[in-house]
Design a protein around this motif. Structure first.
Motif, PDB file in Angstrom:
ATOM      1  N   LYS A   1       0.833  -1.207   0.000  1.00 20.30           N
ATOM      2  CA  LYS A   1       0.000   0.000   0.000  1.00 20.30           C
ATOM      3  C   LYS A   1       0.865   1.252   0.000  1.00 20.30           C
ATOM      4  O   LYS A   1       0.606   2.214  -0.729  1.00 20.30           O
ATOM      5  CB  LYS A   1      -0.933   0.004   1.213  1.00 20.30           C
ATOM      6  N   VAL A   2       1.877   1.241   0.828  1.00 24.14           N
ATOM      7  CA  VAL A   2       2.797   2.386   0.877  1.00 24.14           C
ATOM      8  C   VAL A   2       3.529   2.522  -0.459  1.00 24.14           C
ATOM      9  O   VAL A   2       3.776   3.626  -0.940  1.00 24.14           O
ATOM     10  CB  VAL A   2       3.793   2.215   2.045  1.00 24.14           C
TER      11      VAL A   2
ATOM     12  N   GLU B   1       2.316   1.914  -3.372  1.00 17.75           N
ATOM     13  CA  GLU B   1       1.416   2.599  -4.300  1.00 17.75           C
ATOM     14  C   GLU B   1       1.531   4.108  -4.138  1.00 17.75           C
ATOM     15  O   GLU B   1       1.582   4.857  -5.125  1.00 17.75           O
ATOM     16  CB  GLU B   1      -0.036   2.173  -4.048  1.00 17.75           C
ATOM     17  N   ALA B   2       1.544   4.551  -2.886  1.00 13.82           N
ATOM     18  CA  ALA B   2       1.637   5.987  -2.620  1.00 13.82           C
ATOM     19  C   ALA B   2       2.978   6.548  -3.087  1.00 13.82           C
ATOM     20  O   ALA B   2       3.041   7.660  -3.625  1.00 13.82           O
ATOM     21  CB  ALA B   2       1.448   6.238  -1.123  1.00 13.82           C
TER      22      ALA B   2
ATOM     23  N   PHE C   1       1.664  11.540   3.234  1.00 18.01           N
ATOM     24  CA  PHE C   1       2.377  10.274   3.096  1.00 18.01           C
ATOM     25  C   PHE C   1       3.207   9.971   4.342  1.00 18.01           C
ATOM     26  O   PHE C   1       3.294   8.816   4.773  1.00 18.01           O
ATOM     27  CB  PHE C   1       3.296  10.315   1.871  1.00 18.01           C
TER      28      PHE C   1
ATOM     29  N   MET D   1       1.205   8.348   6.810  1.00 16.73           N
ATOM     30  CA  MET D   1       0.835   7.015   6.344  1.00 16.73           C
ATOM     31  C   MET D   1       1.929   6.006   6.623  1.00 16.73           C
ATOM     32  O   MET D   1       1.686   4.949   7.215  1.00 16.73           O
ATOM     33  CB  MET D   1       0.550   7.069   4.834  1.00 16.73           C
TER      34      MET D   1
ATOM     35  N   ASN E   1      -5.339   2.567   4.199  1.00 11.99           N
ATOM     36  CA  ASN E   1      -6.200   2.689   3.028  1.00 11.99           C
ATOM     37  C   ASN E   1      -6.810   4.078   2.917  1.00 11.99           C
ATOM     38  O   ASN E   1      -6.903   4.641   1.813  1.00 11.99           O
ATOM     39  CB  ASN E   1      -7.299   1.622   3.071  1.00 11.99           C
TER      40      ASN E   1
ATOM     41  N   LEU F   1      -4.141   6.430   1.704  1.00 10.10           N
ATOM     42  CA  LEU F   1      -3.871   6.232   0.279  1.00 10.10           C
ATOM     43  C   LEU F   1      -4.943   6.915  -0.570  1.00 10.10           C
ATOM     44  O   LEU F   1      -4.630   7.511  -1.618  1.00 10.10           O
ATOM     45  CB  LEU F   1      -3.810   4.737  -0.036  1.00 10.10           C
TER      46      LEU F   1
ATOM     47  N   LYS G   1      -4.387   9.783  -3.402  1.00 17.46           N
ATOM     48  CA  LYS G   1      -4.909   9.664  -4.765  1.00 17.46           C
ATOM     49  C   LYS G   1      -5.729  10.907  -5.133  1.00 17.46           C
ATOM     50  O   LYS G   1      -5.641  11.418  -6.262  1.00 17.46           O
ATOM     51  CB  LYS G   1      -5.761   8.411  -4.893  1.00 17.46           C
TER      52      LYS G   1
END
Length: 443
Positions: free
Chosen positions: A299-300, A302-303, A351, A354, A383, A386, A390
């Protein structure tokens, strides 16, 4: 002998014994210059009280046993005719506790100070006084002394009692292992292990921190830890990065361990867990936590990809070259590792929370068998963060498109469009977009 005579004999016996004990204590104080002098100095009463209850005192380990210095020692000074050191080092402690110091040096606690000194967030704190009240309070557990030895034994065995029993309690770890980025004490306290311990401190049904992390009294608290490790954890690679940090496949700065390292650490931890649980149960819990670690890292990742693309397209606001320089990486985009929480962009700040908070709660909560931290504080928050990243990405790209349209209008109009009208529409669209962003921020 009548009852009165027996009573008098007993009284005389106790008076003689009391006098002898008092005389012995008086001689001890007189024979030891440190204790004798500091007994009369009210400011050090607490030190003497703690010392008097310690095993050191019982075994006649007096002040000079630890504080005496050798000629030429860098941190030595003369005090009332004695050459002493104010703060004994692990090198001094090793004269009596060699095994414990050796074990400590093999663990991650021993690196606390040197890792801190090279960290960007430490360097970014304005001055030494603030650093001393913040980072150094915990990272001093790996403090490096004038003789080159590293460690601060009284981080766990508070002076001058230096109690092993005290260091075994969960509270001994609480000062440092708490807070937003590594809330181990709460993971533990609100797990079944911690609840049982709080309900009955005399029970042997549940482990404390040292049961798993300092098994058998070892001072190497890294034993048995696999993907958990310190800071952002570790990932399995074809090489062991040792104490260095490298970039994982997900773009996170962390340590790498080999499959052999992993297997060895897991075997050690399973041996500890299996004293109370079946091996199959323990293995299942640990493997579930491994999976949470991998999925959370993804997940991280993706960011990181989103923010890196924004950087490559010149769309971060502000771009790194337009900010105060990072103390370590300069004007490069820095995510995880040496990322700071100041002089950054909004999306990078999102981020930071996160990866530094939610990510840690997810997998460290899981390894501590705390479902609420693993899910709501960890996975759920990951989530949500994220999704915010986005959304910010979409906003930045729309703004970039509108700015590009305005720039196009400045250089000429498109055929078939009433002159000046296209620019008007772009300006109105930009104003609407900015209004939406401001309303969203107020919420």
């Amino acid at each position: 002998m009548n009852k009165i005579s027996i009573g008098l004999a007993i009284i005389i016996f106790f008076l003689i014994g009391f006098s002898t004990a008092a005389h012995a204590q008086k001689n001890e104080v007189k024979d030891n210059a440190c204790v004798g002098c500091h007994t009369m100095v009210g400011a050090t009463k607490g030190i003497l009280n703690d010392w008097s209850m310690s095993k050191h005192a019982i075994n006649n380990v007096t002040c000079d046993s630890c504080h005496a210095a050798d000629q030429g020692d860098k941190d030595s000074f003369t005090h009332n005719g004695f050459l002493i050191t104010k703060a004994p080092s692990p090198g001094d402690c090793s004269k009596c506790h060699p095994d414990q110091v050796k074990q400590f040096n093999a663990g991650k606690h021993s690196l606390g100070w040197t890792k801190m000194e090279t960290a960007s967030r430490y360097k970014a704190i304005p001055n030494d006084m603030m650093r001393a009240s913040m980072c150094e309070g915990c990272h001093s557990i790996g403090k490096v002394y004038a003789d080159g030895s590293a460690g601060k034994c009284d981080s766990c065995h508070t002076r001058h009692l230096f109690s092993a029993e005290e260091a075994r309690q969960p509270e001994a770890c609480e000062t440092c292992h708490m807070g937003l980025d590594h809330d181990q004490i709460e993971y533990y306290r609100t797990s079944k292990h911690g609840v049982i311990t709080d309900l009955d401190r005399n029970t042997t049904r549940a482990p404390t921190c040292v049961t798993c992390h300092a098994d058998g009294g070892t001072h190497d608290v890294s034993q048995g830890i696999t993907l958990g490790s310190v800071s952002q954890g570790a990932f399995i690679s074809d090489r062991n990065s040792g104490n260095d940090y490298i970039t994982s496949p997900d773009g996170i700065i962390m340590r790498s361990i080999t499959q052999e390292d992993f297997n060895s650490g897991r075997t050690t931890m399973l041996q500890i867990c299996s004293r109370c649980h079946s091996e199959s149960f323990a293995r299942g819990v640990l493997e579930q936590a491994d999976e949470i670690k991998r999925q959370s890292d993804a997940k991280v990742g993706e960011a990181i990809k989103i923010i890196s693309d924004l950087y490559n397209d010149g769309l971060l606001d502000p771009m790194p070259e337009n900010r105060t320089l990072n103390p370590v990486t300069g004007n490069k985009l820095t995510l995880t590792g040496h990322q700071t929480y100041s002089n950054t962009s909004e999306i990078e700040a999102e981020f930071f929370e996160m990866y530094k908070y939610a990510l840690i709660h997810a997998w460290k909560g899981a390894y501590h068998m705390n479902p609420d931290y693993a899910h709501w504080y960890g996975w759920a928050q990951l989530n949500l963060d994220l999704e915010k990243i986005k959304a910010e990405n979409r906003t930045l790209r729309r703004l970039a498109e509108l700015e590009k349209a305005l720039e196009t209008e400045k250089t000429g109009t498109k055929a078939g469009v009433v002159p000046g009208f296209e620019g008007f529409v772009a300006i109105v669209a930009l104003a609407i977009m900015i209004s939406i962003i401001l309303i969203r921020k107020r919420r």
